[in-house]
Design a protein around this motif. Sequence first.
Motif, PDB file in Angstrom:
ATOM      1  N   THR A 124       0.829  -1.209   0.000  1.00 37.87           N
ATOM      2  CA  THR A 124       0.000   0.000   0.000  1.00 37.87           C
ATOM      3  C   THR A 124       0.861   1.255   0.000  1.00 37.87           C
ATOM      4  O   THR A 124       0.542   2.240  -0.690  1.00 37.87           O
ATOM      5  N   GLY A 125       1.936   1.249   0.757  1.00 39.72           N
ATOM      6  CA  GLY A 125       2.810   2.420   0.808  1.00 39.72           C
ATOM      7  C   GLY A 125       3.484   2.733  -0.502  1.00 39.72           C
ATOM      8  O   GLY A 125       3.870   3.895  -0.735  1.00 39.72           O
ATOM      9  N   ASN A 126       3.651   1.745  -1.343  1.00 37.56           N
ATOM     10  CA  ASN A 126       4.304   1.959  -2.644  1.00 37.56           C
ATOM     11  C   ASN A 126       3.324   1.937  -3.809  1.00 37.56           C
ATOM     12  O   ASN A 126       3.729   1.792  -4.965  1.00 37.56           O
ATOM     13  N   TYR A 179      -1.917   6.325  -2.130  1.00 36.69           N
ATOM     14  CA  TYR A 179      -2.719   5.924  -0.969  1.00 36.69           C
ATOM     15  C   TYR A 179      -2.983   7.084  -0.025  1.00 36.69           C
ATOM     16  O   TYR A 179      -4.001   7.100   0.698  1.00 36.69           O
ATOM     17  N   THR A 180      -2.123   8.098   0.011  1.00 41.97           N
ATOM     18  CA  THR A 180      -2.329   9.243   0.912  1.00 41.97           C
ATOM     19  C   THR A 180      -3.514  10.103   0.485  1.00 41.97           C
ATOM     20  O   THR A 180      -3.962  10.955   1.275  1.00 41.97           O
ATOM     21  N   ASP A 181      -4.022   9.896  -0.710  1.00 46.01           N
ATOM     22  CA  ASP A 181      -5.215  10.637  -1.127  1.00 46.01           C
ATOM     23  C   ASP A 181      -6.450  10.184  -0.361  1.00 46.01           C
ATOM     24  O   ASP A 181      -7.457  10.905  -0.322  1.00 46.01           O
ATOM     25  N   LEU A 182      -6.403   9.008   0.227  1.00 48.13           N
ATOM     26  CA  LEU A 182      -7.532   8.447   0.957  1.00 48.13           C
ATOM     27  C   LEU A 182      -7.105   8.209   2.405  1.00 48.13           C
ATOM     28  O   LEU A 182      -6.233   7.371   2.676  1.00 48.13           O
ATOM     29  N   PRO A 183      -7.673   8.929   3.382  1.00 53.84           N
ATOM     30  CA  PRO A 183      -7.275   8.749   4.797  1.00 53.84           C
ATOM     31  C   PRO A 183      -7.464   7.320   5.290  1.00 53.84           C
ATOM     32  O   PRO A 183      -6.741   6.879   6.189  1.00 53.84           O
ATOM     33  N   THR A 184      -8.432   6.601   4.704  1.00 56.06           N
ATOM     34  CA  THR A 184      -8.660   5.218   5.141  1.00 56.06           C
ATOM     35  C   THR A 184      -7.419   4.368   4.914  1.00 56.06           C
ATOM     36  O   THR A 184      -7.053   3.540   5.763  1.00 56.06           O
ATOM     37  N   PHE A 185      -6.750   4.568   3.787  1.00 59.00           N
ATOM     38  CA  PHE A 185      -5.571   3.765   3.497  1.00 59.00           C
ATOM     39  C   PHE A 185      -4.355   4.234   4.300  1.00 59.00           C
ATOM     40  O   PHE A 185      -3.435   3.452   4.517  1.00 59.00           O
ATOM     41  N   THR A 186      -4.361   5.483   4.722  1.00 60.46           N
ATOM     42  CA  THR A 186      -3.315   5.920   5.646  1.00 60.46           C
ATOM     43  C   THR A 186      -3.435   5.163   6.971  1.00 60.46           C
ATOM     44  O   THR A 186      -2.442   4.674   7.532  1.00 60.46           O
ATOM     45  N   PHE A 187      -4.674   5.065   7.478  1.00 59.55           N
ATOM     46  CA  PHE A 187      -4.915   4.263   8.681  1.00 59.55           C
ATOM     47  C   PHE A 187      -4.572   2.797   8.437  1.00 59.55           C
ATOM     48  O   PHE A 187      -4.041   2.108   9.326  1.00 59.55           O
ATOM     49  N   VAL A 227     -12.166   0.062  -1.582  1.00 57.33           N
ATOM     50  CA  VAL A 227     -11.775  -0.662  -2.797  1.00 57.33           C
ATOM     51  C   VAL A 227     -13.012  -1.067  -3.590  1.00 57.33           C
ATOM     52  O   VAL A 227     -13.030  -0.982  -4.834  1.00 57.33           O
ATOM     53  N   TYR A 228     -14.046  -1.491  -2.905  1.00 55.48           N
ATOM     54  CA  TYR A 228     -15.287  -1.869  -3.599  1.00 55.48           C
ATOM     55  C   TYR A 228     -15.876  -0.675  -4.341  1.00 55.48           C
ATOM     56  O   TYR A 228     -16.297  -0.788  -5.500  1.00 55.48           O
ATOM     57  N   LEU A 229     -15.912   0.485  -3.689  1.00 58.73           N
ATOM     58  CA  LEU A 229     -16.431   1.685  -4.353  1.00 58.73           C
ATOM     59  C   LEU A 229     -15.538   2.108  -5.512  1.00 58.73           C
ATOM     60  O   LEU A 229     -16.032   2.607  -6.528  1.00 58.73           O
ATOM     61  N   LEU A 280      -4.044  -2.186  -4.309  1.00 56.99           N
ATOM     62  CA  LEU A 280      -4.759  -2.010  -3.048  1.00 56.99           C
ATOM     63  C   LEU A 280      -5.603  -3.235  -2.713  1.00 56.99           C
ATOM     64  O   LEU A 280      -5.707  -3.619  -1.535  1.00 56.99           O
ATOM     65  N   SER A 281      -6.180  -3.863  -3.709  1.00 57.78           N
ATOM     66  CA  SER A 281      -6.986  -5.064  -3.458  1.00 57.78           C
ATOM     67  C   SER A 281      -6.128  -6.181  -2.881  1.00 57.78           C
ATOM     68  O   SER A 281      -6.516  -6.863  -1.919  1.00 57.78           O
TER      69      SER A 281
END
Length: 223
Positions: free
Chosen positions: A85-87, A105-113, A170-172, A196-197
């Motif tokens: 995810t980080g890359n 991934y930083t565009d989405l706070p969920t993936f930062t968490f 990811v589903y959305l 991401l998936s």
Amino acid sequence: MPISSISTSDILKHPVMDSKESENIAVTNAKAAAKGKAAEGTPTVVVATKTEIQTRRGSKKGLAIVDLVLRLGASAAAFAAAYTTGNSDQILPFFTQFLQFHAQYTDLPTFTFFVVANAVAVGYIGLSMPFSIVCIIRPRAIGPRLVLVIFDTVMIALLISAAGASSTIVYLAHNGNLDSNWLAICMQYSNFCQTLSGAVVASFVAAVFFMMLVVNSTFTLKK
């Protein structure tokens, strides 16, 4: 009729017991009988042999080795999720000097968490390794095993929450949502979405490893 004579020696050999002595003997016999009945009702205590003790200790040591292997698997899965995810980023080929389409991934706070949660899981595995090794050396130790069960359960909650929230995003991204005007961006950012998936799947795998760790530790404590 002749009258038989009783000598003094016969009287000394067979002295007549008085009532007090008879009562004492009766009480003694009653106590002995009561003790015998109590002994019969007492459950038999089974003492484990040395072979049985060694067998139990060997089984606990085997479960401790399984615990160490499961921790390595959980660490690998969580590390793969965080690193992937980080890359994950993708730049679309059609861009101008002033405008470019870049997804990360930083565009989405969920993936930062998501990245933070999996990184915490990896760090926790590193800290828990000494406790797991102690359980191998001392299979009958209870304290380290209890500590591992508590924190393993916390890691399950952390990973499940992070992976669950990320799977929704990811589903959305794949399917979109017309009611909320959420566009399916995976039509353009296909590589980004596939990465991401895969990371979300790896995080769920790490959570399953932690569940197996909790089951293994609980079974060890029960034995």
